[in-house]
Design a protein around this motif. Structure first.
Motif, short mmCIF file in Angstrom:
data_model
loop_
_atom_site.label_atom_id
_atom_site.label_comp_id
_atom_site.label_asym_id
_atom_site.label_seq_id
_atom_site.Cartn_x
_atom_site.Cartn_y
_atom_site.Cartn_z
N TYR A 7 0.84 -1.21 0.00
CA TYR A 7 0.00 0.00 0.00
C TYR A 7 0.87 1.26 0.00
N GLY A 8 1.97 1.21 0.74
CA GLY A 8 2.83 2.38 0.85
C GLY A 8 3.80 2.57 -0.30
N SER A 9 3.92 1.57 -1.18
CA SER A 9 4.91 1.66 -2.25
C SER A 9 4.30 1.63 -3.65
N THR A 10 2.97 1.65 -3.74
CA THR A 10 2.29 1.66 -5.04
C THR A 10 1.30 2.81 -5.09
N GLU A 11 0.67 2.99 -6.25
CA GLU A 11 -0.23 4.13 -6.43
C GLU A 11 -1.46 3.72 -7.22
N THR A 12 -2.52 4.52 -7.11
CA THR A 12 -3.75 4.30 -7.89
C THR A 12 -3.53 4.88 -9.29
N THR A 13 -2.95 4.08 -10.16
CA THR A 13 -2.51 4.55 -11.47
C THR A 13 -3.65 5.14 -12.30
N PHE A 14 -4.79 4.47 -12.35
CA PHE A 14 -5.88 4.95 -13.20
C PHE A 14 -6.47 6.26 -12.67
N TYR A 15 -6.53 6.40 -11.36
CA TYR A 15 -7.02 7.66 -10.78
C TYR A 15 -6.07 8.81 -11.11
N VAL A 16 -4.77 8.57 -10.91
CA VAL A 16 -3.78 9.60 -11.19
C VAL A 16 -3.82 10.00 -12.67
N ALA A 17 -3.92 9.00 -13.54
CA ALA A 17 -3.97 9.29 -14.98
C ALA A 17 -5.22 10.09 -15.33
N ALA A 18 -6.36 9.70 -14.77
CA ALA A 18 -7.61 10.41 -15.07
C ALA A 18 -7.56 11.85 -14.60
N VAL A 19 -7.02 12.09 -13.41
CA VAL A 19 -6.97 13.43 -12.86
C VAL A 19 -5.94 14.30 -13.60
N TYR A 20 -4.72 13.80 -13.74
CA TYR A 20 -3.66 14.61 -14.31
C TYR A 20 -3.87 14.87 -15.80
#
Length: 454
Positions: A406-419
């Motif tokens: 949890y501490g070393s990964t990210e919500t890739t699809f959320y980040v891509a959608a927002v950015y």
């Protein structure tokens, strides 16, 4: 890439939901996703306005440009298509710093500002540039010094060593970040993702480079159209301003020392704090003090250089509303598809299908739903982490590994959608594959490192 992923999520959700007789859950997932998207976007408006106002003060006072200039050698290698003196450099540095300290409330607005600055260099609106893909890869694999949320879950569950995951998460994020940077640079050269070199050269980029060459040669002409200043020249720092800034810095240094070594000041220490080492205390202190320091230092420094801080802050804050309005459609679209897929039981099905493959590899099956959910939804992953910790115990190696993931990964699809949504990017090129590869690396590294260390 997002077109195919989104369509696949929707169609799979309908197919799986129909097979499992869960169309009601699919519908509720779609509606909940739409509501969540709007709630997230509205919640970002105030935060976005705050940090864009602060960033405008930092730019007008020349702070951002100084930071970018100091890190020019590293940033120039990572982002060769971005002029070294462009505001995007400073915005990206500030975003990366906030991510490392776990300051999510500051990192997202700063990242959105960086994407907007990068878009000003984009010769093909709607298509992600190499710099944008690299920036997203760094964000989806950002090195985090202390995974505060995961530590809090372990501590709240009664763990005797909640900070044991600090080192494992740091090593895992370093592995993920390394793979992300290497892969994003390699994939951008493949024919399927490549952009012709001429498309990288924009008029504004060429003008920035001309201005830099003339500045270095001492032949800069203020009347030349290619001499583009990043902001109006600010006044020199006044004596009173220098004294005030020095006093502010001394105050925060004293507060930092007091938080790291409270016994020096005769302050009683709780058992949880006493169990932490100096590194963890230092990073926790930085995380707590960073935002108050930035919110006070930037306005004070700008005022000391003759900037009208109130007027400039308001002008910067105005930009936040427009950015958030652009995000909402992209966020709704992605979260609806994810909500449908979750409601249909897609994650459970994937876990069942992959278990026979991963079990011989000694990959804990309890971690599989969490690993599959992580790129899709942060809140759902947090719920899965909490369930694992409560079910297996906070000091169980699987629980500690889950917290590390949890501490070393990210919500890739959320980040891509927002950015990407903030600047209207629809063709994301290789950004999503790189983000998912970074997540996969983080998961694998977490399992290997935790097995070897814990």
């Amino acid at each position: 890439m997002l077109n195919y992923i989104w369509l696949a999520l929707v169609l799979l959700a309908v197919a799986i939901g129909g097979w499992n007789d869960r169309f009601k859950d699919v519908t509720e997932g779609a509606l909940d996703g739409a509501k969540t998207a709007v709630t997230i976007a509205l919640g970002l408006i105030g935060i976005m306005a705050l940090w864009l106002g602060v960033m405008r003060l930092a730019e007008k006072a020349g702070i951002v440009q100084r930071i970018a200039r100091g890190l020019r050698p590293i940033m120039r290698r990572l982002f060769p298509d971005v002029p070294p003196e462009h505001p995007a450099m400073g915005s990206m540095v500030m975003n990366m710093s906030a991510n490392m300290l776990g300051l999510g409330n500051a990192a997202t607005p700063l990242g959105l500002r960086a994407m907007r600055d990068l878009e000003s260099l984009n010769p093909r609106p709607g298509v992600a540039t190499n710099a944008m893909c690299t920036f997203l890869a760094i964000n989806t694999s950002s090195v985090q010094l202390v995974p505060a949320t995961a530590i809090a879950i372990l501590a709240a569950s009664g763990s005797t060593r909640p900070t044991a995951i600090v080192g494992t998460a740091l090593l895992s994020t370093l592995c993920a970040a390394s793979v992300a940077i290497i892969s994003v640079k390699l994939l951008e050269k493949l024919p399927i993702f490549r952009i012709s070199p001429s498309d990288h050269r924009t008029k504004i980029a060429q003008d920035f480079e001309k201005a830099e060459i003339k500045e270095e040669a001492g032949t800069s002409d203020p009347g030349d159209s290619s001499n583009i200043p990043l902001q109006e020249p600010a006044k020199r720092l006044s004596t009173f301003g220098f004294i005030a800034l020095s006093a502010l810095i001394v105050l925060f240094i004293a507060l930092f020392i007091r938080m790291v070594a409270p016994t020096w000041f005769g302050i009683p220490v709780s058992p949880d704090v006493a169990a932490q080492n100096v590194f963890v205390r230092s990073v926790n202190a930085l995380s707590i003090l960073a935002i108050p320091f930035l919110l006070s230092f930037f306005p004070l420094y700008a005022a000391a250089r003759g900037i009208k801080v109130y007027d400039e802050f308001v002008e910067g804050a105005k930009e936040g509303f427009g950015v958030i309005l652009k995000i909402i459609p992209f966020l709704v679209t992605m979260l609806v598809a994810i909500g449908m897929f979750k409601g249909a039981g897609g994650i459970d099905l994937l876990s069942h299908l992959l278990s026979p493959i991963l079990t011989p590899l000694q990959f804990p099956t309890d971690l599989l739903p969490l690993a599959l959910m992580r790129p899709l939804s942060g809140s759902a992953t947090l719920a899965l982490l909490t369930d694992i910790v409560h079910r297996l115990g906070p000091d169980n190696i699987v629980s500690l590994t889950a917290a590390t993931i949890y501490g070393s990964t990210e919500t890739t699809f959320y980040v891509a959608a927002v950015y990407f949504g903030a600047v209207g990017i629809k063709q994301t090129r290789h950004a999503i594959p790189v983000g998912l590869l970074a997540d996969l690396t983080g998961v694998i590294a977490s399992v290997i490192i935790c097995r070897a260390v814990l």
